[in-house]
Design an enzyme around this catalytic site. Structure first.
Site: not given
Length: 155
Positions: A113, A131
């Site tokens: 991330d 995401d």
């Protein structure tokens, strides 16, 4: 799948993998580069859980859930009317997002991330392109359902 849907799937997956690779190869774990101070930073993080690091360390579980989701949404896409463009593109985004994070889990046992936002004083959990595709896809699928409340037409 239509050519445009395949292009979207490949494009989102490529963008997801390229950005994750770029961040992982350029930043140390936890390192952050402010882009818009106080609002947006590129911060390298590794997540072994789901959103907000829920159920950390359950990689096998998340891999199984991802595979089941990929199968289910692939079947949904195959049965969705070719004219229902919104639902089809939404489903492709969901597939690309699920595949992008599954690839990370299989290769690294975590998801990479890096998109780090602080909204109205709340430091939002760090996320990635996959995401984003998932959230946008689900939102568009909800919108498609609201626009056609009489029910989904499948081929």
């Amino acid at each position: 799948m239509k050519k445009s849907e395949i292009g979207l799937l490949i494009g989102v997956l490529a963008l997801d993998m390229a950005t994750k690779f770029g961040v992982q190869s350029s930043l140390a774990l936890g390192e952050s580069i402010p882009v818009i101070p106080g609002f947006f930073s590129i911060t390298y993080a590794q997540n072994t859980g789901a959103a907000w690091s829920i159920m950390e360390g359950r990689t096998v579980f998340f891999c199984v859930v991802s595979v089941v989701a990929l199968i289910g949404f692939s079947i949904f896409l195959a049965r969705t009317d070719k004219k229902d463009t919104l639902s089809r593109y939404a489903t492709v985004l969901i597939l690309a997002g699920a595949a992008g994070n599954l690839i990370d889990r299989l290769m690294f046992q975590y998801v990479r991330d890096f998109l780090d936002f602080c909204l109205f004083g709340y430091d939002f959990p760090i996320f990635n392109v996959a995401d984003s595709a998932l959230v946008i896809g689900v939102g568009l699928l909800i919108l498609a359902t609201c626009l056609h409340p009489e029910g989904r037409k499948t081929a």
